[in-house]
Design an enzyme around this catalytic site. Structure first.
Site, short mmCIF file in Angstrom:
data_model
loop_
_atom_site.label_atom_id
_atom_site.label_comp_id
_atom_site.label_asym_id
_atom_site.label_seq_id
_atom_site.Cartn_x
_atom_site.Cartn_y
_atom_site.Cartn_z
N CYS A 175 0.82 -1.21 0.00
CA CYS A 175 0.00 0.00 0.00
C CYS A 175 0.85 1.26 0.00
O CYS A 175 1.79 1.38 0.77
CB CYS A 175 -0.93 0.07 1.20
SG CYS A 175 -2.20 -1.15 1.22
N TRP A 188 -2.85 -2.88 -1.72
CA TRP A 188 -2.41 -4.28 -1.77
C TRP A 188 -3.43 -5.04 -0.94
O TRP A 188 -3.50 -4.84 0.28
CB TRP A 188 -1.01 -4.37 -1.17
CG TRP A 188 -0.30 -5.66 -1.39
CD1 TRP A 188 0.34 -6.07 -2.53
CD2 TRP A 188 -0.10 -6.71 -0.43
NE1 TRP A 188 0.90 -7.30 -2.33
CE2 TRP A 188 0.65 -7.72 -1.07
CE3 TRP A 188 -0.49 -6.90 0.89
CZ2 TRP A 188 1.03 -8.90 -0.43
CZ3 TRP A 188 -0.12 -8.07 1.53
CH2 TRP A 188 0.64 -9.06 0.87
N HIS A 240 17.44 -37.62 4.65
CA HIS A 240 16.38 -37.91 5.63
C HIS A 240 14.98 -37.65 5.05
O HIS A 240 14.05 -37.36 5.79
CB HIS A 240 16.59 -37.08 6.89
CG HIS A 240 17.86 -37.44 7.60
ND1 HIS A 240 18.03 -38.64 8.25
CD2 HIS A 240 19.04 -36.78 7.72
CE1 HIS A 240 19.26 -38.70 8.75
NE2 HIS A 240 19.89 -37.57 8.44
N LYS A 280 7.14 -4.75 -1.03
CA LYS A 280 8.49 -4.48 -0.55
C LYS A 280 8.55 -4.49 0.98
O LYS A 280 9.47 -5.03 1.56
CB LYS A 280 8.98 -3.14 -1.11
CG LYS A 280 10.41 -2.78 -0.71
CD LYS A 280 11.43 -3.76 -1.27
CE LYS A 280 12.85 -3.44 -0.86
NZ LYS A 280 13.75 -4.59 -1.07
N ARG A 292 6.50 -0.78 -4.00
CA ARG A 292 5.99 -1.41 -2.79
C ARG A 292 5.01 -2.55 -3.11
O ARG A 292 4.68 -3.34 -2.24
CB ARG A 292 5.27 -0.37 -1.92
CG ARG A 292 6.21 0.72 -1.43
CD ARG A 292 5.42 1.88 -0.88
NE ARG A 292 4.76 1.57 0.37
CZ ARG A 292 5.29 1.68 1.57
NH1 ARG A 292 6.54 2.09 1.68
NH2 ARG A 292 4.61 1.41 2.65
N ASN A 338 -3.60 2.82 5.08
CA ASN A 338 -2.70 1.65 5.03
C ASN A 338 -2.74 0.97 6.38
O ASN A 338 -2.87 1.64 7.41
CB ASN A 338 -1.24 2.07 4.81
CG ASN A 338 -1.00 2.49 3.39
OD1 ASN A 338 -1.87 2.37 2.54
ND2 ASN A 338 0.20 2.99 3.15
N GLY A 339 -2.56 -0.35 6.39
CA GLY A 339 -2.55 -1.08 7.66
C GLY A 339 -3.77 -1.98 7.72
O GLY A 339 -4.41 -2.28 6.70
N GLU A 379 18.57 -18.71 1.32
CA GLU A 379 18.38 -17.42 0.66
C GLU A 379 18.34 -17.59 -0.87
O GLU A 379 17.52 -16.96 -1.54
CB GLU A 379 19.50 -16.45 1.10
CG GLU A 379 19.52 -15.11 0.41
CD GLU A 379 18.25 -14.29 0.55
OE1 GLU A 379 17.36 -14.66 1.32
OE2 GLU A 379 18.14 -13.28 -0.17
N LYS A 437 15.14 -16.50 -3.18
CA LYS A 437 15.25 -15.54 -4.28
C LYS A 437 14.68 -16.14 -5.56
O LYS A 437 13.96 -15.49 -6.29
CB LYS A 437 16.73 -15.20 -4.47
CG LYS A 437 17.06 -13.80 -4.76
CD LYS A 437 17.14 -12.80 -3.64
CE LYS A 437 16.00 -12.70 -2.70
NZ LYS A 437 16.25 -11.80 -1.58
N GLU A 478 10.85 -16.50 -5.39
CA GLU A 478 10.23 -15.19 -5.32
C GLU A 478 10.16 -14.52 -6.69
O GLU A 478 9.12 -13.95 -7.05
CB GLU A 478 11.09 -14.36 -4.36
CG GLU A 478 10.65 -12.98 -4.11
CD GLU A 478 11.59 -12.26 -3.14
OE1 GLU A 478 12.72 -12.73 -2.94
OE2 GLU A 478 11.18 -11.23 -2.61
C1 F6R Z 1 12.83 -11.29 0.05
C2 F6R Z 1 12.43 -10.15 0.84
C3 F6R Z 1 11.61 -10.38 2.06
C4 F6R Z 1 12.07 -9.45 3.19
C5 F6R Z 1 11.14 -9.60 4.41
C6 F6R Z 1 11.63 -8.76 5.57
O1 F6R Z 1 13.63 -10.90 -1.03
O2 F6R Z 1 12.75 -9.04 0.52
O3 F6R Z 1 11.65 -11.71 2.45
O4 F6R Z 1 13.37 -9.78 3.52
O5 F6R Z 1 9.85 -9.22 4.05
O6 F6R Z 1 11.71 -7.43 5.22
P1 F6R Z 1 12.54 -6.39 6.09
O7 F6R Z 1 13.97 -6.76 6.02
O8 F6R Z 1 12.24 -5.05 5.46
O9 F6R Z 1 12.01 -6.49 7.50
#
Ligand code: F6R
Length: 594
Positions: free
Chosen positions: A2, A71, A491, A589, A27, A97-98, A468, A472, A475
């Site tokens: 949002c 969103w 396992h 984001k 975002r 927002n929220g 990670e 990535k 995602e």
């Molecule tokens: C993945 C990604 C998310 C953030 C997560 C935490 O690429 O960006 O998994 O890492 O939403 O976000 P922050 O670090 O802003 O608390």
């Protein structure tokens, strides 16, 4: 997640709102809308879909307005559920927002009083609450109704025949851009930077009134307060693509600079936090997503360098866990500083009596107000939804913290600290070497694009890097992938290995190398294609279908380099599959709701 923009000033507002909303596109959103105060009324246009679907030609002239990208949380993406929302009389328009947790009860009460709702959202109750409680002054009304809301909010409201925007925030980001003959509001700084680089950050519980020539703020107790005006020292260019096709690629390439900036002024003497004043005999690191993977790497780093027991926990789990008698020094990691679960975990840790410290990339973000200490990562703005350079700089900060703790408790010898500093100094150059090989790394993606499932495996400090890498890829390339500690494959997951299941394996020459080679042999025996990332080794080269080598560093620093390779693998795979790399579907984001 949002986005909110608002403008009141001497200029025509329509284009300003659209530009601001576009600056917040990163975002993530599924619908958009604006409200413009016009002669004798408020014009509202909103739509499911992209900002460009709003018809600017239809906007009336006006000097005051608010805009929103939504969103979906309550109610699917649709024209009706898009913001802004008006009350029944059309006198007010509101964006939010929220999440309003108690909206069902509030809505039922309002319906009983004759209010008619047009959407399924929680946010619409705010417009009707304003109408119901309005007694001649919108500021007083908003002060009054925020007390009725449970949950999190950033609210902006405009009123017919008024040049004021009235706003309130609690646990959702909102900044005021302070200009000359104009003032703005936004969920994030890039949306105001075209007009001003001076901003005020609201605190939780604040209500404010903004007009073209004034900003007035009241705290949660209703007292008039001043909030510091902060000068933003980065510009829009920093937050733009600069010739790269995607923000994500630009941000991957910015890593040498991001590492350099994060080390600046901290290598010889680390003055950000005086750890000696805290009990740091036990450390807990809490975070979400990519930041959680940084926390897991941090656990290995801190235990290795400072010999301090450390746990890494997910914020969404920690906040509902049982308190224990241990009060570890608690580190919260959040790139945005706005992640609802991590902020709630910071509050919970404080409530339990722990000393807390945040590692974040965003100055004055919400988390900084919840903790005893803050360390900034200095990665510069990260716009791509997938976190890249911020993960790398989180690790840099964790190395620095571990060294400081190790020197304080005498577990790290001065000469070893000097070696580590030298290694850290060399990292930007090593990353550059890898980036220069990106075309070779790109070719490896041929082995990934057709896969339905991919495994990422590693051991010890590179196990979280495997997690990670898998995150990535799923995602941004929408390919199912799972990160595993290599020793765990046998396992259960072995059952899934076939010639169609590529395995990305991380092997650096540490104490687990031989075990890893054994694991690779077992995987090869199941005919899975193996893409190895790590140190050069003849045997490894024989066993793997492709070996991508990293510059030689002590194993402890390998996560940074291995991860750059995995970022590029994910990026180019997503590119080949024509995915929306900077704005993956269903993601935002910063996740400002639970
Ligand atoms: C993945 C990604 C998310 C953030 C997560 C935490 O690429 O960006 O998994 O890492 O939403 O976000 P922050 O670090 O802003 O608390």
């Amino acid at each position: 997640m949002c986005g909110i923009v608002g403008y009141t000033g001497i200029n025509n507002v329509g284009g300003i709102l659209l530009k601001g909303l576009k600056r917040l596109e990163y975002r993530g959103y599924d619908s958009a809308g604006v409200a413009i105060v016009e002669n004798n009324g408020i014009y509202v246009q909103k739509t499911k879909g992209r900002i460009r679907e709003l018809d600017e030609d239809d906007f009336p002239n006006g000097n005051v307005g608010i805009g929103h990208t939504r969103w979906a949380t309550h109610g699917k993406p649709s024209d009706e559920n898009a913001h802004p929302f008006s009350d029944c009389t059309g006198e007010f328009a509101v964006v939010h927002n929220g999440i309003i947790d108690n909206f069902v009860t509030l809505k039922e009460e309002l319906i009983k009083k004759g209010h008619e709702f047009t959407s399924e959202t929680d946010s619409e109750v705010i417009a009707h609450l304003i109408e119901e409680n309005y007694q001649g002054d919108l500021v007083e009304t908003l002060k009054n109704i925020v007390g009725m809301l449970r949950g999190s909010y950033a609210i902006c409201a405009v009123q017919k025949d008024s040049n004021r925007i009235v706003i309130a925030r609690d646990q959702s980001p909102l900044v005021i851009g302070v200009g000359v003959d104009e003032n703005l509001i936004a969920s994030d700084v890039p949306a105001v930077l075209d007009y001003t680089n001076e901003v005020k950050y609201l605190e939780d519980g604040d209500v404010a009134e903004i007009s073209s020539n004034g900003v007035h703020i009241w705290d949660s107790l209703g007292n008039a307060v001043e909030r510091e005006t902060v000068e933003i020292d980065w510009n829009l260019e920093d937050a733009e693509k600069g010739g790269y096709e995607h923000y994500m690629l630009k941000e991957i390439y910015e890593q040498p600079k991001a590492i350099h900036d994060s080390l600046l002024g901290r290598l010889v003497e680390f003055n950000d936090v005086d750890f000696k004043q805290y009990d740091t005999r036990f450390i807990r690191i809490i975070s979400c997503g990519t930041s959680y993977h940084a926390a897991l790497v941090g656990k290995y780093i801190i235990e290795e360098i400072a010999k301090i027991p450390c746990t890494a926990e997910l914020a969404s789990e920690y906040r509902y866990s049982s308190p224990s008698e241990y009060l570890p020094f608690t580190i919260l990691i959040s790139q945005s500083g706005e992640t609802a679960d991590t902020i709630a975990a910071a509050k919970e840790a404080k409530q339990r009596g722990c000393k807390t410290m945040a590692i974040t990339n965003v100055m004055n973000s919400s988390i900084t107000r919840e903790v005893d200490e803050v360390i900034y990562t200095q990665a510069g703005p990260e716009i791509g939804v997938a976190a890249t350079k911020t993960f790398t700089t989180q690790l840099i900060v964790l190395y620095l913290i571990a060294m400081e703790l190790g020197l304080n408790n005498n577990k790290l010898l001065r000469e070893n600290a000097q070696d580590y500093r030298d290694e850290l100094r060399r990292l930007p150059r090593h990353v550059k070497v890898l980036l220069d090989q990106s075309e070779d790394i790109r070719k490896v993606c041929e082995k990934l694009v057709d896969a339905d499932d991919i495994f990422f495996v590693g051991r010890n400090i590179n196990y979280p890097v495997a997690l990670e890498g898998a995150l990535k890829l799923k995602e941004i390339a929408y390919i199912h992938s799972a990160g595993y500690p290599a020793g765990e494959l046998k396992h259960g997951p072995f059952a899934l290995l076939t010639e169609n299941t590529p395995v990305v394996a991380i092997l650096v020459k540490d104490h687990t190398f031989e075990k890893m080679l054994g694991n690779i042999g077992e995987i090869a025996a199941r005919s899975s294609p193996i893409i190895a990332v790590g140190d050069h080794d003849k045997e490894l080269k024989k066993l793997s279908d492709k070996l991508i080598t990293i510059p030689s560093v002590p194993p402890m620093f390998s996560p940074i380099l291995v991860n750059v390779v995995l970022q590029l693998l994910a990026y180019y795979t997503a590119y080949e599959l024509d995915c929306a790399i900077d704005k993956p579907r269903n993601l935002a984001k910063s996740v400002t709701v639970e």
